[in-house]
Design a protein around this motif. Structure first.
Motif, PDB file in Angstrom:
ATOM      1  N   GLU A   1       0.874  -1.567  -0.260  1.00  0.00           N
ATOM      2  CA  GLU A   1       0.131   0.165   0.151  1.00  0.00           C
ATOM      3  C   GLU A   1       1.087   1.130  -0.149  1.00  0.00           C
ATOM      4  O   GLU A   1       1.315   1.463   0.420  1.00  0.00           O
ATOM      5  N   GLY A   2       0.477   2.234  -0.867  1.00  0.00           N
ATOM      6  CA  GLY A   2       1.400   3.213  -1.049  1.00  0.00           C
ATOM      7  C   GLY A   2       2.513   3.310  -1.795  1.00  0.00           C
ATOM      8  O   GLY A   2       3.576   4.307  -1.265  1.00  0.00           O
ATOM      9  N   PHE A   3       3.074   2.066  -2.355  1.00  0.00           N
ATOM     10  CA  PHE A   3       3.959   2.455  -3.179  1.00  0.00           C
ATOM     11  C   PHE A   3       4.624   2.693  -4.382  1.00  0.00           C
ATOM     12  O   PHE A   3       5.327   2.737  -4.774  1.00  0.00           O
ATOM     13  N   THR A   4       3.300   2.026  -4.866  1.00  0.00           N
ATOM     14  CA  THR A   4       3.229   2.423  -6.580  1.00  0.00           C
ATOM     15  C   THR A   4       1.725   2.313  -6.647  1.00  0.00           C
ATOM     16  O   THR A   4       0.650   2.124  -6.598  1.00  0.00           O
ATOM     17  N   GLU A   5       1.486   3.363  -8.135  1.00  0.00           N
ATOM     18  CA  GLU A   5       0.270   3.750  -8.722  1.00  0.00           C
ATOM     19  C   GLU A   5      -0.020   3.311  -9.989  1.00  0.00           C
ATOM     20  O   GLU A   5      -0.936   3.206 -10.549  1.00  0.00           O
ATOM     21  N   LYS A   6       1.455   2.131 -10.572  1.00  0.00           N
ATOM     22  CA  LYS A   6       1.295   2.129 -11.906  1.00  0.00           C
ATOM     23  C   LYS A   6       2.278   0.682 -12.556  1.00  0.00           C
ATOM     24  O   LYS A   6       2.934   0.500 -12.500  1.00  0.00           O
ATOM     25  N   VAL A   7       1.055  -0.602 -11.607  1.00  0.00           N
ATOM     26  CA  VAL A   7       1.676  -1.412 -12.372  1.00  0.00           C
ATOM     27  C   VAL A   7       0.947  -2.242 -13.345  1.00  0.00           C
ATOM     28  O   VAL A   7      -0.823  -2.354 -13.514  1.00  0.00           O
ATOM     29  N   ASP A   8       1.516  -2.695 -13.988  1.00  0.00           N
ATOM     30  CA  ASP A   8       1.571  -2.945 -15.792  1.00  0.00           C
ATOM     31  C   ASP A   8       1.767  -4.611 -16.207  1.00  0.00           C
ATOM     32  O   ASP A   8       2.637  -5.222 -15.287  1.00  0.00           O
TER      33      ASP A   8
END
Length: 273
Positions: free
Chosen positions: A105-112
């Motif tokens: 949580e809070g580490f990344t907002e763009k997982v592809d």
């Protein structure tokens, strides 16, 4: 042959698919098969419906190639490489078919997503030529090189953004080299919630599998059980307009002709101690 590691009511087994069932063998683990150790059939075939596929094998190293499809370079604004772009993922990234994709949580907002052909080394390769390179391959596996793009592209090295826990799902089956007539002619796709977001062919690679093995083996002794991920084609979320990234509730699948598929639900950001 199509090899699998599975969980049965009697415990974990290794076997190959024959006539729609799993034929168990007396190997303790898939690595023994990859290394070419002798094995025998052990017991009666088990219907595939009665087994639960697990991670097919545990690679010694996971060596990755970036920017290896021209159309992917164009969509993401990367220069066409003159030499292979090499990075690594760590063993904590390994995940089986059906495992949930999560991130802190809070580490990344763009997982592809990244549909990739995985190459499993079966014979030691040290300074091999391109001509002999494929003889060192045990087989192939479909893989998803899941990536936290904001972390990957926000740092000088890609490794941290590529190496989150569970960010390397592998398909249940490893298909031996002899069953693949031309590794540079395989359809490769990624589907998100059933929608095809990537659809290409391994013929579109900038650097072929044989070239990559020869190139890597000049510096790195490749050992049985090493896994090479060979890059992804166009259609990643970063390259879409507007960009699109994985979120809780999504289901992502990678399919490669003749190799099978790996499908994982996305559970998204979770609190981690």
């Amino acid at each position: 042959m199509k090899w699998m590691s599975v969980q049965t009511p009697q415990g974990p087994r290794v076997g190959y698919i024959k006539d729609g069932a799993l034929q168990p063998v007396d190997a303790a683990r898939m690595q023994d098969i990859v290394e070419g150790k002798a094995w025998r059939d052990d017991g009666q075939p088990i219907p595939l419906a009665d087994v639960k596929p697990t991670l097919p094998f545990a690679p010694r190293n996971i060596i990755c190639i970036g920017a290896n499809y021209r159309d992917h370079c164009i969509e993401t604004g990367l220069a066409i490489p003159e030499k292979p772009v090499v990075f690594a993922k760590f063993s904590n990234t390994l995940a089986a078919d059906g495992d949930a994709i999560t991130w802190p949580e809070g580490f990344t907002e763009k997982v592809d997503w990244e549909a990739e052909l995985g190459v499993v080394i079966g014979k030691r390769a040290q300074g091999v030529s391109e001509v002999e390179a494929l003889s060192h391959v045990f087989g192939y596996v479909a893989a998803n090189d899941v990536s936290a793009r904001d972390v990957q592209l926000g740092e000088a090295q890609w490794v941290r953004g590529k190496s989150l826990d569970g960010f390397c799902p592998l398909a249940p089956t490893v298909v031996t080299r002899d069953e693949v007539a031309d590794v540079q002619s395989l359809g490769i796709r990624c589907l998100v919630n059933g929608e095809a977001v990537q659809s290409s062919n391994t013929s579109e690679m900038i650097f072929s599998v044989a070239f990559l093995i020869a190139y890597l083996s000049r510096a790195i002794t490749l050992e049985p059980g090493d896994l090479i991920l060979t890059g992804t084609p166009a259609g990643v979320g970063l390259g879409l307009k507007p960009p699109r990234f994985l979120k809780r509730g999504d289901v992502v699948s990678v399919e490669i002709d003749g190799l099978g598929s790996v499908t994982n639900p996305v559970h998204g950001a979770i609190a981690r101690g």
